[in-house]
Scaffold this active site. Structure first.
Site, short mmCIF file in Angstrom:
data_model
loop_
_atom_site.label_atom_id
_atom_site.label_comp_id
_atom_site.label_asym_id
_atom_site.label_seq_id
_atom_site.Cartn_x
_atom_site.Cartn_y
_atom_site.Cartn_z
N HIS A 29 0.96 -1.35 0.01
CA HIS A 29 -0.05 0.01 0.07
C HIS A 29 0.82 1.25 0.02
O HIS A 29 1.97 1.23 0.73
CB HIS A 29 -0.92 0.03 1.36
CG HIS A 29 -1.79 1.26 1.46
ND1 HIS A 29 -2.58 1.63 0.60
CD2 HIS A 29 -1.62 2.46 2.49
CE1 HIS A 29 -3.25 2.77 0.75
NE2 HIS A 29 -2.70 3.18 1.94
N CYS A 86 -3.88 3.38 -4.64
CA CYS A 86 -3.17 4.18 -3.55
C CYS A 86 -2.21 5.03 -4.33
O CYS A 86 -1.75 6.23 -3.95
CB CYS A 86 -2.72 3.24 -2.50
SG CYS A 86 -1.94 1.79 -3.37
N ASP A 102 -2.96 9.41 3.41
CA ASP A 102 -3.24 8.07 3.39
C ASP A 102 -4.46 7.94 2.58
O ASP A 102 -5.53 8.25 3.29
CB ASP A 102 -3.00 7.22 4.41
CG ASP A 102 -3.05 5.87 4.45
OD1 ASP A 102 -3.62 5.41 3.17
OD2 ASP A 102 -2.47 4.97 5.20
#
Length: 494
Positions: free
Chosen positions: A330, A439, A386
């Site tokens: 990620h 992401c 994030d």
């Protein structure tokens, strides 16, 4: 002791389980046109290979596990026709061959140039030649093979049926050497000896086609030659821009460098430094669990791994440091703000560039285009952006603060504590992804939006949910692909 074949690895089932680390004696490393003597044992862990080397400045270089595309272990007798072992006549040696990505080759070339206090010689080379101190025993070779077959190493392994597979045999290795750009091809073939005569016309044709494989897929180098620190993008890298695919390190590093050099379009880029995606991976890589673990977890030891990365830039003269991070497959972003500033400052806005727009969503009030304050607050801090908020980031921020503390001592020759008290960290309220694969795109958009519409008021946490619309991220795969193809056309014509 000879192996089962002149250039084959022993059976992998000799070792039932790979060790946590492996240390091996080696004599020297050939990296492109540069040679360096060993300054200790090489260490192989699940995250990569650490090589201590001698030079005008002693140091170490490292190869990230996922950047190893292939490897081979050869008996030194097979290269007696070359010049590599001329000065070692009469001794038995093993040769470890590492085939790495272009991104890793570029990084190694820069590190080797720093080690020798010189400019880089020739193009970056994706083939590394390591001469071992002696011929490895069957057990050592089996342990080495088991380490190089671990998951982290296999992540970067070539998957195409047309590409050479590991372990590389002598003929595959020679084909790779021939595919290197001049003058690397002649230099390496001189070291290892020429390819044996191929009698069949069809076989020669196959060698010619196969030897071009690693470079046939090359699309661009950015920035274009003769700029330093070039990133090579291949057709394989382009495939990760397909819908539903995860972005890889190369695309991340390419687009971030493009944004810094050409895409920012404002003074913020001049006040910023963007680290490579390898930076945090090197800073945070785990060490072996043995009696030396405490020393390796020491901030000074971690800093030693990446100290050369800022040799030509004083990060404390920058306002913003962008650190792309990949953990557990990620991507997310850490932005170190005002690392050289001492405490909270209040500043008058000398000018504003408030956005006049008919959009229903106005820019965030903490950004340059949305701020209506006459006085803004700035402070040293670490902003974490994030797009999933699935991870805890306290450890990441602590590692970055530890790095800054040692870097400050190296740069300023003064002690300064970087702690959570004087450099807060927080998770920003940012646009979130609505799938499991975007992401990396959000990371790139966070940086792009920061450069174009930076945060100016640092009342934590910054509320940036209206920073950009989601459709802008959905278009980004095609935008990056089009950019790469435009650069490819331009460089091909040049």
């Amino acid at each position: 002791m000879k192996f089962a074949g002149r250039h084959s690895l022993p059976r992998r089932d000799v070792v039932s389980e790979p060790p946590s680390f492996l240390e091996l004696d080696f004599l020297l490393l050939h990296c492109g046109l540069t040679r360096a003597d060993a300054n200790g044992k090489m260490m192989i862990t699940s995250s990569g290979i650490l090589l201590p080397l001698k030079g005008k400045e002693e140091g170490e270089v490292s190869v990230v596990a996922s950047q190893v595309r292939g490897y081979g272990l050869w008996d030194g007798d097979i290269v007696r026709g070359g010049t590599l072992l001329d000065e070692l006549e009469g001794l038995a040696h093993s040769l470890l061959i590492l085939w790495v990505t272009d991104a890793q080759a570029n990084m190694l070339q820069r590190e080797m140039a720093i080690l020798h206090n010189s400019t880089a010689k020739g193009p970056a080379c994706f083939i590394l030649l390591l001469v071992m101190t002696e011929q490895l025993s069957e057990l050592q070779a089996a342990l080495l093979a088991s380490m190089l077959e671990m998951t982290d190493f296999r992540e970067g392994r070539a998957s195409s049926a047309e590409q050479p597979t590991s372990p590389l045999d002598w003929s595959d290795g020679q084909l790779l050497l021939q595919s290197c750009p001049p003058p690397l091809d002649e230099h390496l073939l001189d070291l290892l000896g020429q390819l044996p005569e191929v009698s069949s016309t069809s076989a020669r044709q196959g060698i010619k086609q196969s030897s071009a494989l690693p470079f046939a897929s090359r699309l661009i180098q950015y920035p274009a030659a003769p700029s330093r620190g070039r990133i090579t993008v291949t057709k394989e890298d382009l495939s990760c821009l397909e819908r539903g695919e995860f972005l890889n390190d190369v695309i991340i590093d390419f687009y971030l460098k493009f944004l810094l050099l050409e895409g920012g379009g404002c003074a913020v880029a001049e006040r910023s430094h963007i680290f490579s995606s390898f930076f945090f991976k090197q800073l945070s890589r785990r060490q072996v669990a043995d009696e030396r673990v405490a020393a390796f977890q020491d901030p000074y030891m971690r800093h030693q791994r990446v100290k050369t990365w800022t040799r030509h830039v004083d990060i404390f003269n920058k306002d913003f440091l962008f650190v792309p991070i990949n953990q557990d497959a990620h991507w997310f972003l850490a932005v170190v703000c005002f690392p050289g500033q001492d405490g909270v400052h209040y500043e008058q806005q000398t000018s504003t560039s408030r956005l006049v727009s008919l959009r229903s969503e106005q820019p965030p009030a903490c950004t340059q285009q949305g701020c209506t304050r006459n006085t803004v607050l700035t402070r040293p801090c670490i902003l974490v952006m994030d797009s999933l908020k699935l991870l805890h980031h306290e450890h990441v921020c602590k590692l970055l603060r530890d790095y800054l503390q040692v870097e400050w001592e190296e740069r300023r020759e003064l002690h300064r504590v970087f702690s959570s008290d004087n450099m807060h960290n927080c998770s920003c309220i940012v646009p979130q992804q609505d799938n499991s694969t975007d992401c990396g795109l959000y990371l790139l958009q966070y940086v792009e939006s920061f450069l174009q519409n930076p945060v100016v008021h640092f009342d934590l946490p910054p509320h940036l949910v209206n920073w950009f619309p989601r459709h802008r991220v959905r278009q980004k795969r095609e935008e990056i692909r089009s950019l790469i193809m435009r650069l490819h056309k331009s460089q091909s014509q040049a």
